[in-house]
Design a protein around this motif. Structure first.
Motif, short mmCIF file in Angstrom:
data_model
loop_
_atom_site.label_atom_id
_atom_site.label_comp_id
_atom_site.label_asym_id
_atom_site.label_seq_id
_atom_site.Cartn_x
_atom_site.Cartn_y
_atom_site.Cartn_z
N LEU A 37 42.62 -10.39 -44.30
CA LEU A 37 42.98 -10.97 -45.61
C LEU A 37 43.76 -10.00 -46.57
N GLY A 38 42.97 -8.88 -46.39
CA GLY A 38 43.61 -7.86 -47.99
C GLY A 38 44.52 -7.09 -47.63
N ILE A 39 45.33 -7.08 -46.61
CA ILE A 39 46.74 -7.06 -46.50
C ILE A 39 47.77 -7.87 -46.84
N ALA A 40 47.35 -9.30 -46.28
CA ALA A 40 47.89 -10.62 -46.67
C ALA A 40 47.63 -11.08 -48.40
N ALA A 41 47.17 -10.15 -48.82
CA ALA A 41 46.49 -10.19 -50.49
C ALA A 41 48.18 -9.45 -50.83
N ALA A 42 47.83 -7.92 -50.02
CA ALA A 42 49.20 -6.63 -50.40
C ALA A 42 50.37 -7.29 -50.30
N VAL A 43 50.23 -8.29 -49.40
CA VAL A 43 51.88 -9.19 -49.80
C VAL A 43 52.54 -9.75 -49.92
N LEU A 44 51.36 -10.45 -51.11
CA LEU A 44 51.74 -11.95 -52.24
C LEU A 44 52.42 -10.77 -53.07
N PHE A 45 50.81 -10.33 -53.68
CA PHE A 45 51.43 -9.13 -54.87
C PHE A 45 52.34 -8.68 -54.62
N PHE A 46 52.98 -8.30 -53.51
CA PHE A 46 54.26 -7.32 -53.58
C PHE A 46 55.63 -8.26 -53.74
N ILE A 47 54.91 -9.46 -53.03
CA ILE A 47 56.41 -10.45 -53.25
C ILE A 47 55.97 -10.72 -54.45
N ALA A 48 55.01 -11.53 -55.67
CA ALA A 48 55.12 -12.17 -56.80
C ALA A 48 55.65 -10.85 -57.52
N PHE A 49 55.54 -10.18 -57.15
CA PHE A 49 55.71 -8.82 -58.33
C PHE A 49 57.73 -8.53 -58.12
N LEU A 50 58.55 -8.43 -56.96
CA LEU A 50 59.37 -8.71 -56.65
C LEU A 50 59.84 -9.49 -57.27
N ILE A 51 59.80 -10.98 -57.39
CA ILE A 51 60.35 -12.18 -58.19
C ILE A 51 59.91 -12.16 -59.42
N ASN A 52 59.08 -11.22 -60.01
CA ASN A 52 58.38 -10.94 -61.07
C ASN A 52 59.13 -10.31 -62.01
N ALA A 53 59.79 -9.11 -61.27
CA ALA A 53 60.67 -7.81 -61.46
C ALA A 53 62.12 -7.87 -61.05
N ALA A 54 62.60 -8.99 -60.44
CA ALA A 54 64.12 -9.38 -60.53
C ALA A 54 64.50 -10.29 -61.44
N ASP A 55 63.58 -10.94 -61.68
CA ASP A 55 63.45 -12.13 -62.70
C ASP A 55 64.53 -13.33 -61.98
N ILE A 56 63.91 -13.44 -60.37
CA ILE A 56 64.33 -14.99 -59.72
C ILE A 56 63.70 -16.17 -60.04
N SER A 57 64.15 -17.13 -60.53
CA SER A 57 64.47 -18.36 -60.97
C SER A 57 63.77 -19.17 -59.24
N THR A 58 62.68 -19.67 -59.40
CA THR A 58 62.40 -20.45 -58.31
C THR A 58 60.97 -21.81 -58.87
N ASN A 59 61.24 -22.79 -58.05
CA ASN A 59 60.98 -23.74 -58.42
C ASN A 59 59.03 -23.76 -59.30
#
Length: 59
Positions: free
Chosen positions: A2-24
């Motif tokens: 679960l720690g690895i899954a959390a790290a992957v989700l944090f990375f995805i959240a970082f990419l969404i925020n850093a790239a300013d991707i508009s999602t629903n």
């Protein structure tokens, strides 16, 4: 695990925020980060840590 899954989700959240991707609203970076925090809390609590190596019974 679960720690690895959390790290992957944090990375995805970082990419969404850093790239300013508009999602629903469901896949907003804050929601993905909160799911990652939930998985991290479950990992710290010992859920999903894998098989136990020792026996739980003593004679």
């Amino acid at each position: 695990m679960l720690g690895i899954a959390a790290a992957v989700l944090f990375f995805i959240a970082f990419l969404i925020n850093a790239a300013d991707i508009s999602t629903n609203d469901v896949f907003a970076s804050t929601n993905v980060m909160l799911i990652g925090l939930m998985l991290l809390a479950l990992h710290v609590a010992g859920i999903g840590s894998g098989l136990r190596t020792g026996s739980s019974r003593r004679r």
